[in-house]
Design an enzyme around this catalytic site. Sequence first.
Site, PDB file in Angstrom:
ATOM      1  CG  HIS A 239      -2.112  -0.736   1.126  1.00 52.71           C
ATOM      2  ND1 HIS A 239      -1.939  -2.264   1.293  1.00 52.71           N
ATOM      3  CD2 HIS A 239      -3.383  -0.947   0.782  1.00 52.71           C
ATOM      4  CE1 HIS A 239      -2.936  -2.883   1.018  1.00 52.71           C
ATOM      5  NE2 HIS A 239      -3.987  -1.961   0.744  1.00 52.71           N
TER       6      HIS A 239
ATOM      7  CE  LYS B  29     -12.977   7.083  -0.420  1.00 53.10           C
ATOM      8  NZ  LYS B  29     -13.818   6.093  -1.112  1.00 53.10           N
TER       9      LYS B  29
END
Length: 930
Positions: free
Chosen positions: A159, A596
């Site tokens: 990531h 999110k």
Amino acid sequence: MTARDDRIAMTAPAHLHDAFTKWSADFTRLLDVFCRVVDGSREGPEVADFVRDCFASEGPGIAGARTDTEPAATAESATTATADALARGQALSIAFQLLNIVEENTTNQMRRRAEGRRHEHEPGLWRHDLDDLIGRGHDEQAVRRTLATAAFEPVLTAHPTEAKRATVLEHHRALYLLMLEHETRSFTDIEHAIHDRRLAAALERLWRTGEIMLERPDVASEIRTVLHYMDTVFPDVVELLDLRFQEAWRSVFGTAAPPLPRLGFATWVGGDRDGHPFVTAAVTRGMLESLRTGALRMLHGRLAGLAARISLAADAATVPPALRERLEATVALVGTRAAAALDRNRGEAWRQLINLMLLRLADTRDGGSAAYPAAAALLDDLAVIQAALIEAGAPHVASADVRPLMALVRAFGFHLARLDIRQNSAFHDRAIAGLLTAAGCPRTDYPEWSEAEKLAFLAAELAGPRPFTGRHTPLDGEAAAVVEVFRVLRSHLASHGPAGLGPLIVSMTRGVADLLGVYLLAREAGLLIDTPEGPACALPVVPLFETIADLDACDRILDAFLAHPITRRTLEHVRRRDGAAEPECLVMIGYSDSNKDGGILASHWGLHLAQERLARVGRARGVRITFFHGRGGTIGRGAGPTHAFLDALPAGTLTGHLRVTEQGEVIAQQYANRVTATFHLERLLSGVTRTSLLHATEAAEPHPLRGLWGDVVTRSFAAYRALVEADGFVDFFRAATPIDAIEQSRIGSRPPRRSGRATLADLRAIPWVFSWSQARFHLPGWYGVGSALAWLRDEKPDGFAALRAALPEWRFLAYVLLNVEASLTMASPETMRLYGSLVEDEALRERMLGLILAEHARTRDALAALFPTPIAERRPRFLRTLALRARGLGWLHARQVELLRAYRASGDEAVLDALLLTVNAIAMGQKTTG
């Protein structure tokens, strides 16, 4: 249970003053040497004095504070601002790096001092957790039984959250070792002067090294980074883990320690292709080969080292019989090559056997006739050597030399790390459509089909073995990409077995068809195998539930998946292959996208409830559910203290096995330093063992306040969604944060968006969190909490009081709210206003800032009313580290805003480089990216 065991401490530990003293002295020394280095550079005293001022003990300690050396932003041209940011920004970034190194070293040294005090054991480490289990009534045999079935597997991902160059990380390592040498050696005056010069040279190298990555790293460079940790860091750590465990066990139980819980490593680098077009089948094939080569090279080197140390002599009459028999059998297996290995160490039977084992390892690498069929056979040879040493009266050699090598073989096998294969469900849908097109089917719009249509189609197709296409049928697009990588996996299975292969992970799992469709693709590549009960998949398929809606539906999806005949046969095939007692299904849950999607409270509560429901499904189906936690490096992406995270898991959901992602900058923070890595992994191994035993033996009723908390979460979710769905929110986000700079940063090979569409839904969670943290909003870690708690306090004051009373004892609640408090405290209203000034639409700016700042104040007030003591009493170290960084960060934020204006006006590459340096420096100052 006692209050000591079950109540969460709401005061700071007493020994913190010693840590502050050491921390301050070490940082002062390093900073002084660094500033002297800068003094002698072409940038000169002005930059050095600026850095000294930023870390001076007196003066304002707030995020927006200006220093006397700071020129007014409005008086500088863009060119001057760029040059200023490059020199001062890099100096500040390095100063923050030095502070981070000092903090890491102080933590480790204080931990070591605590270990030296007989009765002071740190929560989460072996001695504390073993003592805790005894205190709860569990005897040695119960702990041994749990250890025998416990397993932990960290999964290293690529990531894009590591902002530091690999070269910079190497310089950090050198500085850390110099600090350690200074602490552990006694210097003469001359030696002290030499050490100071070496330290100055190390700092000068760091000062002269470019901070920002000159180009975006490719997949090959990410593979090299992961292999570095696997090859050079983790083997030493595993050996130290085993030695520490042996000592902890002896100190608690007074008996010989059993083997460590099963520890393995895995990675997504070279296997994760979700939104990553550069991870091809060839990349995956190369990564699998590199991992196997690395494992065999590492084991060969360690085994050769063992041969050098074990110099025990014994005549034929005194060689233990089991050792003599194994030696004879191995001579017969190796053949004529054995003579040289035996002649080299006459009268040293242990060395002779190890010499032959080295030949067998070389054959394993080269495909020779005496190759080990699997790592278990090498482990068996080592067990014979260990037992023979004990029988010959050398138990210390057995435990200090042979046992740690056995731990390495158990952890790394011949594969070093398992390689997971991850792809998005939508990509799989398009791949199936490609197969339908290649086969000439009349209807090929598979992604548009309803769930019911997909399930009916899959049920019919999976009833037979015939693939859609032949081996030589040309495929393109998604179909070619998926089938080609599955063929690579089939080839690796045929050559080396399953040990190095992880599961097939389906991100954004929305329905059971997303999982069953993978079986169809596996059939096309020959990954479906025949079993006595019918076709099964050679590798397990794993759902990844990420959004709030997917978490709500996850138990229904999993139940239908486990009920499917191919899934049942696959799990049974894997069980028999691995010799497990029961079928096991891995389920991955995502923290980043759920946060999110719904905010921090909805994310954590949704994950908590999902684990409870998924575990119930597993129990009803007779399947062990093992959770794979997709946690990131920030609170907005699931981060939090390890032992508190484990304590907060729902009762009955940790059944011995655990997987956790280690992402981006977390890898360097937790593993670049071997001492830090050892303590981190010890916490996880010990914590999994302790928590699994508690979950198995201590019945836990649902918390009486969970209904009330559900109401709080609903209010929080509504407040969060109202913000992100508000008119103009995306425009505000793109203007008031450096998202455009982050999208241009070179910190990962993967694109920042899944499909390239400029929408909030398509934006990955990492740049979302990274952007908010750079601008000091830290919004994903707290927004919506204040509205929900204020509603509770105003509308249900008795409920608020009950929640306050439950906070010290309800582990889940404390874990979440302490993390919220940390995010909130790192946020800075003054800095938010500064970045808000970048929003040109005044009405939009005032409306959005008004919402965010009001919620920040509500959250601050609500948390202050909930916690029994002020944050200054509970978290002085946290506040102190923020205060020490505040002046430097304030300057960097002002420069970044200035450079954002200049870059957005001109698009100048030189301005972008200066801007990216501030991104790095702010990340260093906050110790976090995304």
